[in-house]
Design an enzyme around this catalytic site. Structure first.
Site, short mmCIF file in Angstrom:
data_model
loop_
_atom_site.label_atom_id
_atom_site.label_comp_id
_atom_site.label_asym_id
_atom_site.label_seq_id
_atom_site.Cartn_x
_atom_site.Cartn_y
_atom_site.Cartn_z
N GLU A 189 0.83 -1.20 0.00
CA GLU A 189 0.00 0.00 0.00
C GLU A 189 0.87 1.25 0.00
OE1 GLU A 189 -2.99 -0.14 -0.65
OE2 GLU A 189 -3.60 -2.17 -0.11
N CYS A 249 -8.00 -1.60 8.02
CA CYS A 249 -6.60 -1.66 7.57
C CYS A 249 -6.07 -0.27 7.26
CB CYS A 249 -6.45 -2.57 6.34
SG CYS A 249 -6.74 -4.30 6.76
N HIS A 300 -1.39 -5.64 1.89
CA HIS A 300 -2.61 -6.44 1.77
C HIS A 300 -2.28 -7.74 1.05
CE1 HIS A 300 -5.85 -3.28 2.63
NE2 HIS A 300 -6.22 -4.36 3.29
N1 PCA Z 1 -8.64 -6.62 6.13
C1 PCA Z 1 -9.56 -5.54 6.42
C2 PCA Z 1 -9.51 -5.39 7.92
C3 PCA Z 1 -8.80 -6.60 8.43
C4 PCA Z 1 -8.22 -7.24 7.25
O1 PCA Z 1 -7.47 -8.23 7.25
C5 PCA Z 1 -9.25 -4.28 5.62
O2 PCA Z 1 -8.76 -4.39 4.50
O3 PCA Z 1 -9.52 -3.19 6.11
#
Ligand code: PCA
Length: 195
Positions: free
Chosen positions: A75, A138, A160
């Site tokens: 990200e 996240c 992610h």
């Molecule tokens: N993904 C979510 C919250 C927890 C996770 O593993 C997100 O992308 O916000």
């Protein structure tokens, strides 16, 4: 050199979270502290904040799961807004609210994301730089950790992970199994530990 590596518990319709399973592989490493976080607004960050107060980490790396992604996503940016598409695990849903009032609209990751992307790509691990971490937990944890890190000498970023092939249905595009996800994160940690 010390790294804080976090993952998240399952949430929403998912029974597992690939970030939790990946996290498990790194729990006995001397230079890496792992922590599993609840998918709970503010509570997840309280845990991270306490850990950041206790130890001067060189890097804080958060892992989470994002269904629909087909690659490991580094990200680039966290935005100062909560606009949850679903409730968190405590039933909280925040819509159109800033994470921290009057703070900057967005913060960029302070990890060397382009170098990490090259490192993974040359090793054949599917990887990309992502320009949105969403507006759920996240993104919130990435934003709050970056905000806090500016008082410290800590680099912060969010990664992610796709659903594992073991978990994804035919309609979803993940091509990565758990061992490939672990390999990708291992390459990232090795690269950072050498800096
Ligand atoms: N993904 C979510 C919250 C927890 C996770 O593993 C997100 O992308 O916000």
């Amino acid at each position: 050199m010390k790294i804080l590596l976090t993952g998240f518990e399952p949430f929403g319709e998912h029974e597992k979270n690939s970030s939790e399973l990946v996290l498990d592989f790194f729990k006995d490493h001397e230079q890496i502290q792992t922590k599993l976080l609840p998918v709970e607004y503010e509570n997840a960050f309280k845990i991270v904040s306490d850990l950041m107060d206790q130890t001067d980490f060189n890097f804080v790396i958060h892992l989470g799961q994002a269904a629909g992604r087909s690659k490991i996503s580094l990200e680039r940016v966290a935005i100062n807004v909560c606009d949850f598409p679903i409730d968190d695990n405590k039933g909280v849903r925040i819509v159109d609210e800033p994470i921290i009032k009057e703070a900057d609209a967005a913060y960029f990751s302070t990890l060397p994301i382009r170098e990490l992307e090259k490192e993974l790509s040359t090793s054949g691990v599917p990887c990309e730089i992502s320009n949105t971490a969403g507006a759920y937990i996240c993104n919130e944890i990435m934003y709050r950790s970056l905000h806090k890190s500016f008082n410290q000498k800590t680099s912060v970023g969010f990664i992610h992970l796709p659903l594992m092939t073991e978990e994804s249905s035919k309609s979803e595009s993940s091509q990565l199994c758990l061992s490939q996800l672990v390999h990708g994160i291992e390459l990232i940690l090795k690269y950072l530990l050498k800096l």
